[in-house]
Design an enzyme around this catalytic site. Structure first.
Site, PDB file in Angstrom:
ATOM      1  N   ASP A  11       0.832  -1.212   0.000  1.00 49.22           N
ATOM      2  CA  ASP A  11       0.000   0.000   0.000  1.00 49.22           C
ATOM      3  C   ASP A  11       0.862   1.255   0.000  1.00 49.22           C
ATOM      4  O   ASP A  11       1.980   1.248   0.516  1.00 49.22           O
ATOM      5  CB  ASP A  11      -0.909  -0.037   1.244  1.00 49.22           C
ATOM      6  CG  ASP A  11      -2.113   0.897   1.100  1.00 49.22           C
ATOM      7  OD1 ASP A  11      -2.350   1.409  -0.014  1.00 49.22           O
ATOM      8  OD2 ASP A  11      -2.806   1.107   2.115  1.00 49.22           O
ATOM      9  N   ASN A  59     -10.947  -2.468  -5.416  1.00 47.67           N
ATOM     10  CA  ASN A  59     -10.186  -1.555  -6.277  1.00 47.67           C
ATOM     11  C   ASN A  59     -10.832  -1.356  -7.649  1.00 47.67           C
ATOM     12  O   ASN A  59     -10.483  -0.410  -8.361  1.00 47.67           O
ATOM     13  CB  ASN A  59      -8.740  -2.034  -6.446  1.00 47.67           C
ATOM     14  CG  ASN A  59      -7.890  -1.919  -5.209  1.00 47.67           C
ATOM     15  OD1 ASN A  59      -6.990  -2.718  -4.975  1.00 47.67           O
ATOM     16  ND2 ASN A  59      -8.145  -0.906  -4.364  1.00 47.67           N
TER      17      ASN A  59
HETATM   18  C1  IPE Z   1      -5.504  -2.826  -0.300  1.00 52.61           C
HETATM   19  O1  IPE Z   1      -5.127  -1.496  -0.470  1.00 52.61           O
HETATM   20  C2  IPE Z   1      -5.397  -3.554  -1.595  1.00 52.61           C
HETATM   21  C3  IPE Z   1      -4.064  -3.639  -2.171  1.00 52.61           C
HETATM   22  C4  IPE Z   1      -2.942  -3.328  -1.593  1.00 52.61           C
HETATM   23  C5  IPE Z   1      -4.025  -4.161  -3.492  1.00 52.61           C
HETATM   24  P1  IPE Z   1      -6.201  -0.324  -0.569  1.00 52.61           P
HETATM   25  O2  IPE Z   1      -5.424   0.943  -0.587  1.00 52.61           O
HETATM   26  O3  IPE Z   1      -7.123  -0.556  -1.700  1.00 52.61           O
HETATM   27  O4  IPE Z   1      -7.008  -0.496   0.788  1.00 52.61           O
HETATM   28  P2  IPE Z   1      -7.942   0.517   1.578  1.00 52.61           P
HETATM   29  O5  IPE Z   1      -9.013   0.930   0.621  1.00 52.61           O
HETATM   30  O6  IPE Z   1      -7.097   1.677   1.981  1.00 52.61           O
HETATM   31  O7  IPE Z   1      -8.442  -0.254   2.751  1.00 52.61           O
HETATM   32  C1  IPE Z   2      -1.530   0.288  -3.383  1.00 50.03           C
HETATM   33  O1  IPE Z   2      -1.354   1.659  -3.378  1.00 50.03           O
HETATM   34  C2  IPE Z   2      -1.811  -0.255  -4.761  1.00 50.03           C
HETATM   35  C3  IPE Z   2      -3.212  -0.680  -4.950  1.00 50.03           C
HETATM   36  C4  IPE Z   2      -4.144  -0.648  -4.048  1.00 50.03           C
HETATM   37  C5  IPE Z   2      -3.546  -1.189  -6.256  1.00 50.03           C
HETATM   38  P1  IPE Z   2      -2.565   2.670  -3.348  1.00 50.03           P
HETATM   39  O2  IPE Z   2      -2.922   3.012  -4.757  1.00 50.03           O
HETATM   40  O3  IPE Z   2      -3.682   2.160  -2.511  1.00 50.03           O
HETATM   41  O4  IPE Z   2      -1.891   3.916  -2.649  1.00 50.03           O
HETATM   42  P2  IPE Z   2      -2.552   4.943  -1.640  1.00 50.03           P
HETATM   43  O5  IPE Z   2      -3.142   4.150  -0.515  1.00 50.03           O
HETATM   44  O6  IPE Z   2      -3.588   5.690  -2.415  1.00 50.03           O
HETATM   45  O7  IPE Z   2      -1.410   5.798  -1.218  1.00 50.03           O
HETATM   46 MG    MG Z   3      -4.128   2.368  -0.547  1.00 50.14          MG
END
Ligand code: IPE
Ligand code: IPE
Ligand code: MG
Length: 239
Positions: A11, A59
């Site tokens: 993340d 996502n």
């Molecule tokens: C969780 O991350 C899913 C992945 C790392 C692929 P998100 O960024 O989507 O999770 P939330 O929405 O903050 O819980």
């Molecule tokens: C994790 O990074 C990747 C996916 C969830 C696909 P994020 O895209 O969630 O990054 P933040 O949480 O917005 O920083």
């Molecule tokens: Mg995230």
């Protein structure tokens, strides 16, 4: 001790990019480099199973452009990594609802799974379009269907049978679960499989997660005492 199965919620790509005034896609691109590093390092130190949360079912709600970027990145990653996966004896397995993926992504995942199926040194599990509760529901449906056909009785259903219906059926339980970016939640990742995992949260954003960061997580794990319900003294006595 080294964890046999490490799972990572990767993340913080978006925040990494935003902090630098870059588009989120740039964070995902750099995040893919961190994936390469983590896979190599895990393989080198002897982790047997590495499961990476690459894309959750939730996502799909993200802007269309971002979803397309992520799918493109995944296909490119698989193309570029295939020779190295084969060379290093790494077997790739995908979990999640693959029927929701665009055909080109599904086909690529299946091709790489087939071409790396003999890899015996490490299993790399990519969770794509994955949601742990939905996976549990599916497992329950599979088991219910077996009961309906008379293959088993409802009272025969136990943890092993339910686990056998999950998309992680062939994998051992998670020993160490890592989440980057300072968020302290599981976001639907491996609820059954990681229910006795050691949890490790780091402020590091995923694109900054390097070999040293993985080593630090593994070192932290090695200092934990896993008691599985016993007392500390019993655990020491059992070795
Ligand atoms: C969780 O991350 C899913 C992945 C790392 C692929 P998100 O960024 O989507 O999770 P939330 O929405 O903050 O819980
Ligand atoms: C994790 O990074 C990747 C996916 C969830 C696909 P994020 O895209 O969630 O990054 P933040 O949480 O917005 O920083
Ligand atoms: Mg995230």
């Amino acid at each position: 001790m080294l964890p046999k199965h490490v799972a990572i919620i990767m993340d913080g790509n978006g925040r990494w990019a935003q902090e630098r005034g870059m588009p989120r896609g740039e964070g995902h691109r750099l995040g893919a480099e961190s994936v390469r590093r983590a896979v190599r390092r895990a393989r080198t130190v002897g982790v047997k199973y590495l499961t990476l949360f690459a894309f959750s079912t939730l996502n799909w709600q993200r802007p269309t452009d971002e979803v397309r970027d992520l799918m493109d990145l995944l296909v490119r990653f698989l193309d570029e990594e295939l020779p190295e996966l084969i060379e290093r004896g790494i077997r790739l397995v995908a979990i999640g609802e693959r029927e929701l993926l665009p055909e080109r992504v599904r086909a690529k995942l299946e091709a790489v799974e087939a071409k790396t199926a003999c890899g015996g040194d490490m299993t790399l599990v990519l969770a794509v379009s994955y949601d742990g509760r939905r996976d549990l529901v599916r497992a329950a449906q599979r088991v219910a269907e077996l009961a309906r056909r008379g293959v088993l009785l409802p009272c025969d259903v136990d943890e092993t049978i339910l686990a056998g219906g999950l998309s992680t059926a062939d994998l051992p339980d998670v020993d160490l679960l890592v989440r980057t970016s300072g968020e302290v939640r599981l976001s639907g990742f491996l609820p059954f499989e990681a229910c006795y995992a050691e949890l490790y949260f780091t402020e590091t954003l995923w694109p900054d997660f390097d070999e040293a960061a993985l080593d630090a997580a593994l070192a932290d794990f090695s200092r934990r005492q896993r008691r599985f319900g016993r007392t500390a003294e019993q655990t020491v006595a059992l070795g």
